[in-house]
Enzyme design. Sequence first.
Site, PDB file in Angstrom:
ATOM      1  N   ASP A  76     -18.331  10.510 -52.154  1.00 35.99           N
ATOM      2  CA  ASP A  76     -18.799   9.970 -53.545  1.00 35.99           C
ATOM      3  C   ASP A  76     -19.628   8.426 -53.390  1.00 35.99           C
ATOM      4  OD1 ASP A  76     -16.911  11.812 -54.071  1.00 35.99           O
ATOM      5  OD2 ASP A  76     -15.315  10.343 -54.831  1.00 35.99           O
ATOM      6  N   ASP A 112     -16.487  19.427 -56.304  1.00 35.44           N
ATOM      7  CA  ASP A 112     -15.657  18.564 -56.745  1.00 35.44           C
ATOM      8  C   ASP A 112     -14.749  19.097 -58.019  1.00 35.44           C
ATOM      9  OD1 ASP A 112     -13.775  16.411 -56.845  1.00 35.44           O
ATOM     10  OD2 ASP A 112     -15.328  15.173 -57.955  1.00 35.44           O
ATOM     11  N   HIS A 157     -22.004  12.289 -53.892  1.00 35.23           N
ATOM     12  CA  HIS A 157     -21.731  13.375 -54.730  1.00 35.23           C
ATOM     13  C   HIS A 157     -21.462  12.253 -56.319  1.00 35.23           C
ATOM     14  CE1 HIS A 157     -19.269  15.372 -57.833  1.00 35.23           C
ATOM     15  NE2 HIS A 157     -18.371  14.796 -57.840  1.00 35.23           N
TER      16      HIS A 157
END
Length: 1204
Positions: free
Chosen positions: A426, A289, A175
């Site tokens: 992430d 997210d 991400h």
Amino acid sequence: MKLKKQVTVCGAAIFCVAVFSLYLMLDRVQHDPTRHQNGGNFPRSQISVLQNRIEQLEQLLEENHEIISHIKDSVLELTANVEGPPALLPYSMANGSWVVPPEPRPSFFSVSPQDCQFALGSRGQKPELQMLALSEELPFDNLDGGVWKQGFDISYSPHDWDTEDLQVFVVPHSHNDPGWLKTFDKYYTEQTQHILNNMLSKLQEDPRRRFLWAEVSFFAKWWDNINAQKRAAVRRLVGNGQLEIATGGWVMPDEANSHYFALIDQLIEGHQWLEKNLGATPRSGWAVDPFGYSSTMPYLLRRANLTSMLIQRVHYTIKKHFAATHSLEFMWRQTWDSDSSTDIFCHMMPFYSYDVPHTCGPDPKICCQFDFKRLPGGRINCPWKVPPRAITEANVAERAGLLLDQYRKKSRLFRSNVLLVPLGDDFRYDKPQEWDAQFFNYQRLFDFLNSKPDLHVQAQFGTLSDYFDALYKRTGVEPGARPPGFPVLSGDFFSYADREDHYWTGYYTSRPFYKGLDRVLEAHLRGAEILYSLAVAHARRSGLASQYPLSNLALLTEARRTLGLFQHHDAITGTAKEAVVVDYGVRLLRSLVNLKQVIINAAHYLVLGDKETYHFDPEAPFLQMDDSRTNHDALPERTVIQLESSPRYVVLFNPLEQERLSLVSLLVNSPRVRVLSEEGQPLAIQISVHWSSATDLVPDVYQVSVPVRLPALGLSVLQLQLGLDGPRTLPSSVRVYLYGRQLSVSRHEAFPIRVIDSGTSDFALSNRYMQVWFSGLTGLLKVKGQGLGAGGQLACRGVVPSCLPTDSGPGSGPSWPQADSTGKLGLTPWGSSSTPSQGAGLTCWRGARGQGCVFWQSIQRVDEEQERRVDTEFLIYGTRTSKDKSGAYLFLPDGEAKPYVPKDPPVLRITEGPFFSEVVAHYEHVHQIVRLYNLPGVEGLSLDMSFLVDIRDYINKELALRIHTDINSQATFFTDLNGFQVQPRRFLKKLPLQANFYPMPVMAYLQDAQNRLTLHTAQALGVSSLRSGQLEVILDRRLMQDDNRGLGQGLKDNKRTCNHFRLLLERRTPVREVHDGLPTSYPSLLSHLTSMYLNTPVFALPVAKKQPPGLALRSFHPLASSLPCDFHLLNLRSLQAKDENVPAAETALILHRKGFDCGLEAKNLGFNCTTSQGKFHIQVENSVKQMETPEIKKAGEFLSWRGG
């Protein structure tokens, strides 16, 4: 004159025809020989006959509607040919009020009965999961679930898979936030480019490997920096299914604050990039997210031909309930949809986060041991103190068994034996070592599991679409179809809490300055797209394309991508680091400046009478914009037009698809000004002084305001020149109330300015639609109601200082200060007076029950005897004293809001004039402007309200605006989702205060059986209704600390921010059935148009230099007629040719047919509005081909069309 008489006769004839037609229809029903009265008892056969007659009457009414519509078009065509538009020339009454006479041209409000049913549609089967009802039913009790803290223990039998193996897809992903803790460019340089470089090499090492990517903005930047050989390799990986680009948007957008124009635009930009460069079309949506989910996004994805989607950040109580009922996968349907045409299959991740510890199963302590980036010796480890172990032959059986147990437990939450296991976090996979660690160790686990038939499991790497395809195959349906037994859901997933009472409702308002700038850029982008497309089409058809700057497409593309980038869920949300916010701001301003250039160039070309004289000179543009910004965090500064003896020209652009009558305000350097139309007809104007503060004038700057009727999507020309036209140059009058403050007030000999120490009598602003009362004692809008009388009961009449509300707790109506045994309220004001102090615009008090200031108002429609109570007050929220405090994401107040009490009484300034009047109240932290337009039509039907907020000296405080009304809304209110649809909300007492706030990108409203009050907004903010009859908006927040969600900063970079609203009061028609219990609600047509006027302002383009002799400017009318008023031309978007800087021959037209509520009274509105059952012709003169739209059958439907 003769033609005008003909028009008058024609209008009278229309009226007679309509009345006579209705008489004949009624007569046919009344005198039908088969119709007999029988004491109210009808035989079944006669009831059938009566029903047939009613149906015939409805058919006749519809035929009459069509006839009237045709006649209306003819009359409008006739009136358009009368020489020159009629000038609005107001006159003053004996009492000092101004009257604007009605226009001679007729106005129509003609809505087809079928269009009233369009929004309601047919009532299909009720979905099993309706989020509004479900929120009322769930306990939200937050019980400890064991290893799955927010869930429950999961059990299974090893034989559960004897008949069908468990199929596991492990999906590696990374991400990448396009800005959060680092700027977009810094993230790319330091991490993202390495992730994608590694992806390219590592996926080619083993065809069993897979990878999922979502953010096209990063991917496009990386693509521009790799060679042709690598690009070919990427295409092969996409083609063979090893690499999937999910969703395909420019970013993974926020779904709370983003407007649907921007959501669609970033989706188009990403999809076009993928089609052009990779030949890829996204199939599945991936949104791990965003902080809550709007039902608008699944609709847009379905319309973009995606069949499946995934979401993650949903309230933990809802996740628990869905897991317990095996409802984590469902068909997401729009609330208005009755036939499943909007359905999209949705997968909800069940656990706390999308990181590896929370994706393999319910126990994060175990799942963390299978995140091989955390192997001992690395930079991160497992918080549960048990590290991962590399997989070897010696431990593979034990480790595989431990992992399989988690897989099996997770699979028991779903209805199929196909399991999705994301593997990422992430900015993961930025180093080759992590790729090797994850892929080698998992492949060893897969090989072991797959080699044991008795385990009944098949595990592999996969993409998101691999998972969905396997699920569809297992359940025996086509991709995107509803698997048997799976539930249908409607509604949205706001507001989000990830634990305890930590509701992510602060980001609805965080950094409102940039939320407003986002909307400004959006309006400019849409305007620039339309003008550029029209200008290019005209230039090409006229053989002048070589003279026109076609390369402006590059500026458009950059602006599209900037707007798209800012829709990222850490950008428009206001949840990024301060340096990143600056980077976003610089990008927004740069694109705004570029779009102004595109608008100027296109308007210059289109407004020229002789297109052959067009000359593009980037160093000396022919036009300029009406405002500019010195910095990305500065409010706009208006352009001052320097008047001369020869005319100065101003080009006006109306970006709406309907003709509009608006008041255009310009700044000039002299009060001696005349304004003429394009034909040279003198126009009436209102001239006002220009203020720099509450009491200081700006020298040699004056505001001239002129009402102008502008063509749909068209350009008009005004002439300004020095000189006075006595009957038409009408000055404003000003009163300034100081309320005892020793301040010097600027004066001007040409304008009457009265300075008054305090007010004594009530006054009103009024126009043809309403009268808005203000109190001479309190300074602003007046309330009438019951007051304090004998026995200590409130019995105020008129404006009495003692009538002050106090709060009795969320969910209840307003209560009032109670008198003691002597009949006194026990209130003390500023100072030592025994009665409450009167500030300008405020009634302020202090007493045993607290202190506060209330801004009183009332609104009365001219066609009603009863006044409607509307008053506002400013409030302050603090934050908790405990460890957990409010921050960029979270709203954690320290209790109910406390009244805002300024240090000094505000200065009040009242401006009155023929076309607008306004009341400005200058407080310490906010300047409030309430303006009433004295114009027929949309502008005059609502109150314009703006608030210039500056809380840079606050510490851990949030400023809120609360609107009190006498509407009996009980616990229900309504907020929009992305400006696309409206979602009913309920105040839930079982939830904390902060849980009852929702995003408001465009509007919120309250209603009861008689009235509706709508607050329209020009920027996204958080809103709630904590008591019956109240709306509450958070205007700005300043917070000194992080809220422990990863940002590491508070909100301390506040700007002077202007929040702009329109307040619209409408009457609901009692004859229509009220559907308040339905999960759908719609604005009225007037409300839709009010929102468009607010968010799509007129662009004023002064000619930058003295016009050369003989250079004629002509108005530009691109449409033969306005679009039906339930249609919105969302965009006219030029497409890229193979050469990216040149537009293709095709243009994308995106139309939106809006659902609307016919239950709001619509008479004497003063503007033209017709609907057409979803069918109409668009004829763009001299630009693009005529087209006929197919019928659009669903509320909120879109139509996309490409035409040359």
